[in-house]
Design an enzyme around this catalytic site. Sequence first.
Site, mmCIF file in Angstrom:
data_model
loop_
_atom_site.group_PDB
_atom_site.id
_atom_site.type_symbol
_atom_site.label_atom_id
_atom_site.label_comp_id
_atom_site.label_asym_id
_atom_site.label_seq_id
_atom_site.Cartn_x
_atom_site.Cartn_y
_atom_site.Cartn_z
ATOM 1 N N LYS A 116 -16.642 -0.503 -32.876
ATOM 2 C CA LYS A 116 -16.846 -1.023 -34.223
ATOM 3 C C LYS A 116 -16.305 -2.449 -34.322
ATOM 4 C CE LYS A 116 -18.384 2.892 -36.039
ATOM 5 N NZ LYS A 116 -19.753 3.032 -36.590
ATOM 6 N N HIS A 166 -28.644 8.895 -34.148
ATOM 7 C CA HIS A 166 -27.371 8.535 -34.762
ATOM 8 C C HIS A 166 -26.536 9.794 -34.980
ATOM 9 C CE1 HIS A 166 -24.827 7.821 -38.404
ATOM 10 N NE2 HIS A 166 -24.520 6.729 -37.718
#
Length: 373
Positions: A174, A306
């Site tokens: 991230k 996902h």
Amino acid sequence: MAAVHARRIEAPIDSLTVRAFVVPTEQQPFESDGTLKWSSTTMVLVQARACGVTGTGYTYADKAALEIVDNILREQVVGGDAFDVAAITGACTAKIRNNGRSGVTAMAVSAVDVALWDLKARLLDLPLCSLLGRARKTVPVYGSGGFTSYDRAQLCGQLEQWVRDMEIPRVKMKVGSAPKEDPERVAAARNAIGEHAALFVDANGAYSVKEALALAQAFASQGVTWFEEPVYHNDLQGNAAVAAAAPPGMDVSNGEYGYAPYEFKQILDARAADVLQADVTRCGGVTGFLAADALCEAYNIPLSSHCAPYLTLHVAAAAKQLRHIEYFHDHVRIEKLFFDGADDPVKGALVPDLTRPGTGLEFKEADASRYER
């Protein structure tokens, strides 16, 4: 020649059960990405039963999804024929019209749809991927985590474990909560995993277009080949601008918040993704995931799943355009805790167990019950 008569099979659904479970994050007080902090994850579990057989589906959504299944969708499911998945899912989708087609309503429908497909496969005593028709025998994964709440040691340790210990040759981290620090964090991650593993970044829509374009150049210097949601996912023009100007070899991805086929088509028409993403727990379940795959085939671009890796495995094995599954840290942890059949990747890929019917997952009541809310 003797006539061949098909045997009529009917399986009326006699019950639908829905429950919610809340699991605290591994790291406390929270985990974070570029735009969000969370201290727990909620799983809404749906189980449909027919002829003494139970099918299971779930979504990672607010407990409001439980109320939607319980109070709106139940009457569309119970009494229906378990073999008529398209009809039941279509009726559920029609029923939520006045509550909105996207968001938590779509997530509720997704959980029901997966439960129905799992039930159908189990009634036929088939693995779901065999019922759907396999496009591949194994499904590549990428390790996904690297939260912005991690310090450098945690970040590098997690990515290195996936690459070196689990032989997963692609990992994602991230970025976005502290843009000025991101080039150094990405450089540290590259150093930890070595030069040969693929490195992905996910901004969760944190950057402006110009910020994303500048950082794409910095990330490219570290061999980053995947830039997920560089700007807000619904800014299709902005994502398209980044995709058009990104360095060669860097794919821009978008689609995890696609809830219906027309939303995926909008992304594709805008050229806002080089790789489309779809989430089986959001996009309409197995039915919606295969619709996204068909769109990818029509537009000749790859599809990536996902989250929810173990729920996704069988439909991913049947998807023609699939590139890989997201092996997301939080969901891996929960799915291994809640289900038997959530086996580790083998040389960077998940392998459907063809000896188990349906999705291959068996709910562990004793382990999950303490998280029920």
